[in-house]
Design a protein around this motif. Sequence first.
Motif, short mmCIF file in Angstrom:
data_model
loop_
_atom_site.label_atom_id
_atom_site.label_comp_id
_atom_site.label_asym_id
_atom_site.label_seq_id
_atom_site.Cartn_x
_atom_site.Cartn_y
_atom_site.Cartn_z
N LEU A 1 17.64 8.75 -12.61
CA LEU A 1 16.10 8.46 -12.13
C LEU A 1 15.03 9.98 -12.55
O LEU A 1 14.02 9.63 -12.83
CB LEU A 1 16.04 8.69 -10.67
N PHE A 2 15.64 11.05 -12.49
CA PHE A 2 14.72 12.21 -12.92
C PHE A 2 15.82 13.39 -13.61
O PHE A 2 16.88 13.49 -13.09
CB PHE A 2 14.40 12.81 -11.43
N PHE B 1 13.45 21.41 -7.17
CA PHE B 1 13.91 20.33 -7.97
C PHE B 1 13.77 19.12 -6.82
O PHE B 1 13.40 18.00 -7.26
CB PHE B 1 15.37 20.29 -8.21
N THR B 2 14.10 19.46 -5.71
CA THR B 2 14.02 18.17 -4.64
C THR B 2 12.76 17.88 -4.21
O THR B 2 12.24 16.83 -4.15
CB THR B 2 14.88 18.62 -3.40
N ASP B 3 11.88 19.04 -4.15
CA ASP B 3 10.36 18.57 -4.05
C ASP B 3 9.72 17.86 -5.15
O ASP B 3 9.12 16.78 -4.96
CB ASP B 3 9.60 20.00 -3.92
N GLU B 4 10.15 18.18 -6.50
CA GLU B 4 9.68 17.52 -7.77
C GLU B 4 10.11 16.03 -7.67
O GLU B 4 9.38 14.97 -7.88
CB GLU B 4 10.11 18.19 -8.85
N LEU B 5 11.51 15.87 -7.29
CA LEU B 5 12.23 14.54 -7.10
C LEU B 5 11.48 13.95 -6.18
O LEU B 5 11.16 12.28 -6.52
CB LEU B 5 13.65 14.66 -7.07
N PHE C 1 8.17 12.53 -7.29
CA PHE C 1 8.39 11.44 -8.30
C PHE C 1 8.83 10.33 -7.71
O PHE C 1 8.07 9.26 -8.04
CB PHE C 1 9.41 11.84 -9.28
N LEU C 2 9.52 10.29 -6.56
CA LEU C 2 10.01 8.96 -5.84
C LEU C 2 8.81 8.30 -5.25
O LEU C 2 8.53 7.22 -5.14
CB LEU C 2 10.88 9.31 -5.22
N LYS C 3 7.82 9.12 -4.56
CA LYS C 3 6.72 8.72 -3.88
C LYS C 3 5.60 8.01 -4.75
O LYS C 3 5.21 7.13 -4.75
CB LYS C 3 5.90 9.77 -2.96
#
Length: 83
Positions: A60-61, A71-75, A78-80
Amino acid sequence: MQTEILEAVDEQINSGMSKTKIAAHERINGRSIHEFRLNLGTIGSARVAFYVNNQLATVLFVSTDLQKRTFTDELERFLKERG
């Protein structure tokens, strides 16, 4: 780089995903999103997020930001955005 990422994800699946962590609270098709750190040689290290459905992995990323929280914030952003 793409080949190295796909081979590393495949290795994680075949080894029982012992080096992966849950990457986000969100799920895709009921599947958890996992992540792990990967050394990509000349471009340095990256974190890779993926999920597995029937032994088929979908990456996914990929980010060169190694700090887990960032990283979690960026992911999650991206998912939203992908809806």
